[in-house]
Design a protein around this motif. Structure first.
Motif, short mmCIF file in Angstrom:
data_model
loop_
_atom_site.label_atom_id
_atom_site.label_comp_id
_atom_site.label_asym_id
_atom_site.label_seq_id
_atom_site.Cartn_x
_atom_site.Cartn_y
_atom_site.Cartn_z
N ARG A 219 36.30 36.91 44.97
CA ARG A 219 36.05 38.45 44.43
C ARG A 219 34.73 38.94 45.08
N PRO B 96 24.81 40.82 42.95
CA PRO B 96 24.91 42.05 42.11
C PRO B 96 25.88 43.07 42.79
N ALA B 97 26.56 44.03 41.96
CA ALA B 97 27.72 44.89 42.58
C ALA B 97 26.93 45.74 43.48
N SER C 220 18.87 38.49 44.97
CA SER C 220 20.13 38.07 44.01
C SER C 220 19.82 36.84 43.50
N ILE D 291 26.58 44.71 46.87
CA ILE D 291 27.64 44.70 47.61
C ILE D 291 28.03 46.10 48.02
N THR E 211 41.33 37.68 46.64
CA THR E 211 41.69 36.76 45.41
C THR E 211 43.10 36.38 45.96
N ASP F 153 37.95 42.11 48.15
CA ASP F 153 38.75 41.36 47.60
C ASP F 153 39.31 40.31 48.23
N ARG G 239 30.22 32.08 41.64
CA ARG G 239 30.95 33.41 41.03
C ARG G 239 29.77 34.40 40.69
N ASN G 240 30.03 35.79 41.08
CA ASN G 240 29.03 36.75 40.80
C ASN G 240 27.82 36.49 41.11
N ALA G 241 27.77 35.85 42.22
CA ALA G 241 26.15 35.50 42.93
C ALA G 241 25.56 36.66 43.39
N GLY H 20 31.21 39.98 45.67
CA GLY H 20 30.06 39.28 44.75
C GLY H 20 30.00 37.97 44.81
N ASP H 21 31.13 37.28 44.93
CA ASP H 21 31.15 35.63 45.12
C ASP H 21 30.61 35.18 46.36
#
Length: 399
Positions: free
Chosen positions: A346, A172-173, A222, A176, A295, A293, A168-170, A348-349
């Motif tokens: 999500r 940075p925004a 990252s 992306i 999810t 996304d 998760r969140n691997a 960034g994952d």
């Protein structure tokens, strides 16, 4: 020759081998199929080639071989890396003061790289140098520190059992954001609307991120992503990224297909990368970076078959039919693996999967395009180890 400690500084000289310094390999010294995977760099624009290549000498001409096929410029002048061995994929490699030039046999013109990294043909020779991707990276390339804590003991146990994990969140925004902008910019250009020639990427566009820039930064800068791959494969076994990545878009289905329709297919509809391409175990890890996304299911999600990386019957099929052109998702003679699992992500994952894990593309009955990048990561000794992977799926791993 042993290292010892001292209270006094002692100067050490840094020495690079020919490959690490980017010197070209003389054509007279190339074997029939060079196992050295290299990246061409333009001596004029300093841009990197879109794909890593192996140089193959075939009866007086050279093939620029990639994981998907040979680099070719078709009759209309469009470049791709899905070529065969015809005249559009044949190159005459010649020595130049700055390295090597490549003259296309079909067009009679020379390969060149524009300042934006675009492949073109020119009337005058353009020089390229070769950098071995398995050599030591430049000393100026600063990589993130490896944080062992990003992968827990339960993550490792899950990866061993299931064949994949989600980090998760691997990424940075801001990475992306920039990747999406680069892709959407290309979607506005008419020449991007070509289907990917790889049969395993059917119905996807042949989009590429520039070899230098955001595609490379996502892997190399990252810290969580970089740490996760190094923990799984072992620190020092992963080279910084200097090649392209797959841009995988899954477009929504027509309205008449309905909305949010369960994506259920037979348990024989899947593939392992390399099927139908005569490429047994072409890499170590499949890493999918979510840019949009996902999810909820049925958004074009990646489908996986947990535990299939250890399925002996599938291993037997994979190895025995690797040279069969019919091997792939449509072949119903494969072992039935039951129901697939949709990977929910999500932006960034990153989903990190064993190369032997069976998977398939998903159908998108949402209203949004599914954006994803795939990095196919190799162990530094992959060429020496890949022949053992089917019998020992953990030979390239440190877990």
């Amino acid at each position: 020759g042993e290292f010892v400690s001292s209270d006094q500084p002692e100067p050490l000289l840094l020495e690079f081998g020919a490959k690490a310094s980017g010197l070209v390999i003389e054509s007279s010294k190339l074997p029939e199929h060079s196992a050295v995977e290299s990246m061409l760099r333009s001596a004029q624009s300093n841009e990197l080639f879109p794909w890593p290549v192996q140089l193959c000498q075939k009866g007086g001409y050279t093939l620029l071989s990639t994981i998907s096929g040979n680099v070719a410029c078709n009759e209309e002048g469009k470049f791709h890396n899905k070529g065969g061995q015809g005249k559009w994929a044949q190159w005459q490699m010649e020595s130049t003061p700055g390295g090597k030039s490549f003259k296309n046999v079909g067009h009679g013109r020379y390969l060149t790289l524009a300042p934006q990294g675009t492949l073109e043909l020119a009337d005058a020779p353009a020089s390229f140098t070769l950098a071995d991707l398995t050599s030591t990276p430049s000393i100026t390339e600063e990589m993130p520190l490896i944080d062992d804590a990003v992968i827990s003991a339960s993550d490792i146990a899950r990866f061993k059992e299931q064949g994949y994990i989600i980090v998760r969140n691997a990424v940075p925004a801001e990475f992306i954001r920039d990747a999406l902008r680069s892709i959407n910019f290309q979607l506005g250009k008419p020449d991007c609307w070509e289907a990917d020639g790889n049969p395993l990427n059917a119905a996807q566009l042949a989009l590429k991120l520039p070899p230098a820039g955001i595609g490379r930064d996502i892997f190399n800068k990252s810290s969580v992503f970089w740490s996760a791959v190094n923990v799984i494969m072992g620190a020092g076994n992963v080279a910084p990224w200097h090649r392209g990545q797959q841009v995988a878009l899954r477009f929504p289905q027509p309205l008449e297909r309905g909305h949010d329709i369960p994506d259920i297919k037979p348990g024989t509809q899947y593939h392992i990368d390399g099927m139908g391409q005569n490429k047994l175990c072409p890499f170590t890890l499949l890493c999918g970076v979510a840019l949009s996304d996902q999810t909820r299911p049925n958004m074009g999600n990646l489908h996986v078959f947990p535990g299939s990386h250890l399925h002996e019957g599938l291993h037997k099929y994979y190895r025995e039919k690797i040279k069969d052109d019919e091997q792939g998702e449509a072949d119903s003679s494969k072992p039935d693996l039951g129901e697939s699992v949709q990977v929910l992500l999500r932006p960034g994952d990153v989903v990190v999967a064993h190369q032997l894990l069976a998977h398939r593309v998903g159908v998108n009955t949402s209203e949004h395009i599914r954006f994803q990048l795939y990095y196919r990561v190799k162990h530094k000794n992959h060429d020496a180890l890949k022949g053992r992977i089917v019998d020992d799926p953990w030979v390239e791993f440190a877990i």
